[in-house]
Design a protein around this motif. Sequence first.
Motif, mmCIF file in Angstrom:
data_model
loop_
_atom_site.group_PDB
_atom_site.id
_atom_site.type_symbol
_atom_site.label_atom_id
_atom_site.label_comp_id
_atom_site.label_asym_id
_atom_site.label_seq_id
_atom_site.Cartn_x
_atom_site.Cartn_y
_atom_site.Cartn_z
ATOM 1 N N GLY A 116 0.783 -1.226 0.000
ATOM 2 C CA GLY A 116 0.000 0.000 0.000
ATOM 3 C C GLY A 116 0.813 1.273 0.000
ATOM 4 N N GLU A 117 2.154 1.173 -0.104
ATOM 5 C CA GLU A 117 2.987 2.374 -0.142
ATOM 6 C C GLU A 117 2.874 3.041 -1.512
ATOM 7 O OE1 GLU A 117 4.518 3.531 2.440
ATOM 8 O OE2 GLU A 117 3.961 1.829 3.709
ATOM 9 N N ARG A 118 3.029 4.359 -1.524
ATOM 10 C CA ARG A 118 2.857 5.117 -2.767
ATOM 11 C C ARG A 118 4.154 5.214 -3.572
ATOM 12 N NH1 ARG A 118 -1.936 5.382 -4.217
ATOM 13 N NH2 ARG A 118 -2.075 7.580 -4.824
ATOM 14 N N TYR A 119 5.261 4.872 -2.980
ATOM 15 C CA TYR A 119 6.546 4.855 -3.681
ATOM 16 C C TYR A 119 7.459 3.897 -2.937
ATOM 17 C CZ TYR A 119 8.088 7.977 0.076
ATOM 18 O OH TYR A 119 8.378 8.510 1.302
ATOM 19 N N VAL A 120 8.591 3.583 -3.547
ATOM 20 C CA VAL A 120 9.554 2.654 -2.958
ATOM 21 C C VAL A 120 10.880 3.382 -2.774
ATOM 22 C CG1 VAL A 120 10.865 0.521 -3.298
ATOM 23 C CG2 VAL A 120 8.466 0.633 -3.993
ATOM 24 N N GLU A 121 11.466 3.221 -1.617
ATOM 25 C CA GLU A 121 12.817 3.738 -1.369
ATOM 26 C C GLU A 121 13.757 2.549 -1.224
ATOM 27 O OE1 GLU A 121 15.329 6.647 1.693
ATOM 28 O OE2 GLU A 121 13.182 6.246 2.031
ATOM 29 N N HIS A 122 14.845 2.556 -1.985
ATOM 30 C CA HIS A 122 15.780 1.430 -1.960
ATOM 31 C C HIS A 122 17.180 1.929 -2.301
ATOM 32 C CE1 HIS A 122 17.327 -2.653 -2.466
ATOM 33 N NE2 HIS A 122 17.810 -2.290 -3.644
ATOM 34 N N ASP A 123 18.110 1.680 -1.429
ATOM 35 C CA ASP A 123 19.516 1.986 -1.670
ATOM 36 C C ASP A 123 19.729 3.457 -2.053
ATOM 37 O OD1 ASP A 123 22.223 1.404 -1.794
ATOM 38 O OD2 ASP A 123 22.156 0.820 -3.905
ATOM 39 N N GLY A 124 19.065 4.349 -1.338
ATOM 40 C CA GLY A 124 19.235 5.776 -1.586
ATOM 41 C C GLY A 124 18.482 6.313 -2.778
ATOM 42 N N LEU A 125 17.617 5.520 -3.386
ATOM 43 C CA LEU A 125 16.852 5.926 -4.560
ATOM 44 C C LEU A 125 15.365 5.796 -4.281
ATOM 45 C CD1 LEU A 125 18.935 4.016 -7.259
ATOM 46 C CD2 LEU A 125 19.122 6.441 -6.685
ATOM 47 N N PHE A 126 14.578 6.644 -4.961
ATOM 48 C CA PHE A 126 13.128 6.578 -4.851
ATOM 49 C C PHE A 126 12.538 6.125 -6.179
ATOM 50 C CE2 PHE A 126 14.343 9.757 -1.680
ATOM 51 C CZ PHE A 126 13.685 9.253 -0.553
ATOM 52 N N TYR A 127 11.589 5.195 -6.108
ATOM 53 C CA TYR A 127 10.917 4.682 -7.302
ATOM 54 C C TYR A 127 9.427 4.994 -7.206
ATOM 55 C CZ TYR A 127 15.202 1.987 -7.996
ATOM 56 O OH TYR A 127 16.518 1.610 -8.165
ATOM 57 N N LEU A 128 8.892 5.575 -8.276
ATOM 58 C CA LEU A 128 7.475 5.913 -8.347
ATOM 59 C C LEU A 128 6.910 5.298 -9.615
ATOM 60 C CD1 LEU A 128 5.104 7.647 -7.156
ATOM 61 C CD2 LEU A 128 5.847 9.448 -8.736
ATOM 62 N N MET A 129 5.841 4.491 -9.490
ATOM 63 C CA MET A 129 5.250 3.834 -10.650
ATOM 64 C C MET A 129 3.856 4.393 -10.898
ATOM 65 S SD MET A 129 4.647 -0.229 -11.486
ATOM 66 C CE MET A 129 6.399 -0.526 -11.727
ATOM 67 N N THR A 130 3.576 4.676 -12.165
ATOM 68 C CA THR A 130 2.260 5.172 -12.559
ATOM 69 C C THR A 130 1.729 4.351 -13.730
ATOM 70 O OG1 THR A 130 3.234 6.800 -14.068
ATOM 71 C CG2 THR A 130 2.764 7.530 -11.818
ATOM 72 N N ALA A 131 0.407 4.394 -13.904
ATOM 73 C CA ALA A 131 -0.215 3.734 -15.054
ATOM 74 C C ALA A 131 0.157 4.495 -16.323
ATOM 75 C CB ALA A 131 -1.722 3.691 -14.884
ATOM 76 N N PHE A 132 0.383 3.763 -17.399
ATOM 77 C CA PHE A 132 0.697 4.374 -18.686
ATOM 78 C C PHE A 132 -0.577 4.988 -19.280
ATOM 79 C CE2 PHE A 132 0.949 3.998 -23.346
ATOM 80 C CZ PHE A 132 2.055 4.784 -23.583
ATOM 81 N N ILE A 133 -0.470 6.228 -19.766
ATOM 82 C CA ILE A 133 -1.588 6.901 -20.422
ATOM 83 C C ILE A 133 -1.374 6.817 -21.927
ATOM 84 C CG2 ILE A 133 -2.866 9.062 -20.678
ATOM 85 C CD1 ILE A 133 -1.805 9.904 -17.951
ATOM 86 N N ALA A 134 -2.274 6.139 -22.619
ATOM 87 C CA ALA A 134 -2.151 5.993 -24.076
ATOM 88 C C ALA A 134 -2.736 7.225 -24.743
ATOM 89 C CB ALA A 134 -2.891 4.740 -24.536
#
Length: 380
Positions: A116-134
């Motif tokens: 349920g987290e809105r982003y991921v933090e790993h090894d000093g980096l932040f990852y944000l995933m969104t749905a692709f808009i066609a």
Amino acid sequence: MSLEKNETFGGGAATQPAARGALTATKLVVLPDEAVDMLCRAYDIGDWLSWERIQGGRSNHSFFVTASSGDYVLRRSNTRKSVGKNAEAVRFEVRLIDHLRERGYPAPQIIPTRGGERYVEHDGLFYLMTAFIAGSSYDPANPEHLLAAGDGLGRYHRLVSTLSGPYYAHRSSLLTNLGPEGIGFLDEVKRLAEPFLDIEERKRLQDSVSYLQNQFVGVYRAIVEVYPGLSKLVIHGSFGRSTLLFAGDTLIGVVDYDRARFEVRVMDLAVTIKGFCRDYKSGEDYWVGLDYARCRDLLAAYREAESLPKEELRALPLIFRGQHLAKVQERCENLVNKNALVSQEAKDVRKLAIKVEQETSRLRWLETHGADLVAAFVDG
């Protein structure tokens, strides 16, 4: 899991680019297997079938991800660089996107993790995933797209006016990037460039540097005087052609919120006008001035969605000049800092000298046509 590493070079600061093209230039993989394995565990999107790097951007890297459940966009923010993002900035960006989507704005849908987290933090980096808009990219030949851009920015500003704090803010780049440091970097770039230029090129560069150094002083003083009286809100930060997605004439996606911050509204307006209203009829092989008619149409569409005080419109030519000078400062500083570590090649130094001349032409145009621009903005 079946993963095809089809990465492309160029990066991507946007949450999603405006168009997904055929990108095939293979370069060094920047999304390591360890990171992919971690993200596969974090996100419940099925098998990762392929990913590819998105072109554009400097501070962040973005990737198209094709999974068994659909298409997504993954952005990796680098916290190790001064231009990167920290946890505060990422949390604010997520809250901003949620705020916009809850009010019907076409921001991309954030994909939560399994937990349920809105982003991921790993090894000093932040990852944000969104749905692709066609959708299709902005078409400068389509007048409806220009009006949709003005309306889209106006709606954005109207909606963020109800966003409660705390906001992500830092000192304005217009105030930090202008002044004595800019003058010094210009002198150093001139010194580095002169051995690679002929007599006429050296003269043109000298004229440009002298003009820009005077501009750094005068524009900085003027902005310091005007800035406190300008209204502030959460600006988008890069509302331009590459941030918009269309279905026909309809705006269906506005992406790239990683530069959003609490700042004077005219910063957003200036970026958008320069992005959509450039005039390529100056006779040069690069744009110099602005198209008055396109400026009027864009601002008219904006004002249909949100009011715009005349004093802010009058400040725009000055903000344009400040943004161009900030760009000169940034590019000169980058070259000087790189050269302090490794001597820069002649082609890179010459390229910057050309950029300095181009920015000088734009600033001269703005200085000459500032009153005409204000008339077009205010009376249009």
